[in-house]
Design an enzyme around this catalytic site. Structure first.
Site, short mmCIF file in Angstrom:
data_model
loop_
_atom_site.label_atom_id
_atom_site.label_comp_id
_atom_site.label_asym_id
_atom_site.label_seq_id
_atom_site.Cartn_x
_atom_site.Cartn_y
_atom_site.Cartn_z
N HIS A 44 0.79 -1.27 -0.01
CA HIS A 44 0.02 0.02 -0.04
C HIS A 44 0.78 1.23 0.14
O HIS A 44 1.38 1.94 1.10
CB HIS A 44 -0.90 0.16 1.49
N ASP A 74 0.86 2.49 4.08
CA ASP A 74 0.10 3.48 3.45
C ASP A 74 0.89 4.88 3.27
O ASP A 74 0.30 5.55 3.67
CB ASP A 74 -1.24 3.87 4.27
#
Ligand SMILES: [Zn+2]
Length: 430
Positions: A61, A306
């Site tokens: 991610h 992320d």
């Protein structure tokens, strides 16, 4: 290319459970041999005594921002940041300045990522055209161009019928759909976790239900369609419980969390600290503990950074207006070591499974995520005891709540396809 022997490290292969002192012989772009006292004429020897030798780390991610937002990050700076953080493969999301919603964009990412040595880049294609949620993107063509998953991450697919169509379509190409689970009718205007702190600070809150509702919906759709679903950045106890329930019911779902959800809670927002603002937001201490427990018990499958780089003006503004997201490629490994392994909560084998074979399996990354003869020579060598303080990052983004914090553990050597790209903690390319 000369053969390389990594001599005398603690070799860990989370998938098989192997953990022992051994040598690793790299020949060409493959792992040739793992064993004791390996001899290979003319090979370069690297002493890795006391260091951990792992399959190359995988981050599924990452927001690379290029094309279109090169002031935040480029494919090149993102890859350098990944190497510094010990990653040999990164999976980049589709919400760049120009959206990755058609095959030419996928080709562009591949082309840029092959210009220099460094980590493999696996693009994710958008679910809907321009991430608008109205028409499906060119899924079949992107599948043929080599995307490893589909996601509108950054936004949720709000329309339930559209999400169902996407899952059905993705199934035809055996691709997982990655869901950014957010019910936007509950999060509009929200900046931090809904609760006492948001109330005290006078900020709109983002409730846990926002995440839970979309997890529940998407799990039901995955059951209905038989498609593969992956839940991105799970941040709450309720969210974890929903996924657990879905797995018990035989739904093909996996879930990831990010390091900030086990390392921090909502109090890190402190005095309007915009570098602690992300989506989903930092949650309550109870949620943080639920994330740690789920990692300990294997109810969460994957840890992803992320990585969301932003410019200084994006963050140096009024809290409500500041961009969501923090950089994570360079801190993820140290946070796993400092917060999960060092306190003895999770064994190294288990903790590293979340950033090696588990993401490789979920995305079908061939010959990656394992330290085994015949697999790609993507290898990360880690010093678990090395103290690190992050002053600046290789990434263009400097937005992190972990800057200046004392953490432990870092990558010392990184090999991608047999080529050395990090040596004694320093980049050797770019
Ligand atoms: Zn997201």
């Amino acid at each position: 290319m000369r053969d390389t022997i990594l001599r005398g490290g603690i070799v860990l292969d989370p998938e098989s459970g192997f953990q022992d002192t051994a040598d690793v012989l790299i020949r060409g772009n493959e792992i040739e041999e793992i064993g004791r006292d390996i001899r290979a004429r003319g090979a370069e020897e690297i002493e890795v005594d006391g260091l951990y030798v792992l399959p190359g780390l995988i981050d599924m991610h990452v927001h690379l921002r290029e094309p279109g937002q090169e002031d935040k990050e480029t494919i090149e700076t993102g890859r350098l940041s990944a190497v510094k953080g010990g990653f040999t493969s990164i999976v980049c999301k589709a919400n760049t300045g120009q959206i990755i919603d058609r095959p030419e964009m996928v080709d562009f990412i591949h082309f840029r990522a092959e210009e220099t040595p460094g980590p493999n880049v696996f693009p994710v294609g958008a679910v809907t055209k321009s991430l608008k949620g109205r028409w499906l993107a060119m899924i079949g063509e992107m599948a043929r161009a080599g995307v490893v998953a589909l996601s509108d991450d950054g936004s949720s697919v709000y329309d339930t019928e559209m999400m169902r169509e996407a899952l059905l379509y993705a199934k035809r190409f055996n691709l997982p759909v990655i869901s950014h689970t957010e019910d936007t009718t509950l999060t509009e205007g929200g900046s931090i976790n809904a609760g006492f702190i948001s109330f005290r600070m006078g900020l709109e809150g983002i409730p846990a239900e926002s995440e839970r509702i979309h997890i529940t919906r998407d799990c039901l759709l995955a059951r209905d369609t038989g498609a593969k679903l992956h839940i991105a950045h799970c941040s709450t106890r309720k969210g974890i419980e929903e996924v657990k329930k879905a797995k018990r019911n035989g739904i093909d779902v996996t879930v990831e969390t990010a390091p900030h959800y086990f390392a921090l809670n909502e109090e890190a927002v402190g005095d309007f600290e915009t570098n602690a603002k992300m989506k989903p937001p930092l949650r309550s201490e109870d949620d943080r503990q639920a994330v740690v427990k789920a990692l300990k018990e294997g109810d969460i499958d994957i840890i992803s950074s992320d990585h969301a780089p932003h410019t200084i003006p994006d963050k140096d503004t009024v809290f409500e207006l500041a961009s969501f997201g923090i950089v994570g490629l360079e801190t993820t490994l140290s946070l796993i070591i400092t917060y999960l392994i060092e306190p003895g909560t999770i064994s190294p084998l288990k903790a590293f499974s979340y950033i090696t074979y588990k993401p490789a399996n979920r995305l079908g990354l061939d010959k990656k995520g394992r330290l085994r003869e015949g697999f790609d020579a993507d290898i990360t060598v880690i010093d678990m005891n090395r103290e690190v303080i992050f002053d600046t990052f290789v990434s263009k983004g400097q937005n992190s709540p972990f800057r200046g914090k004392r953490l432990n553990g870092r990558a010392e050597y990184v090999f991608v396809g047999g080529k050395i790209v990090l040596k004694r903690g320093e980049l050797v390319y770019g």
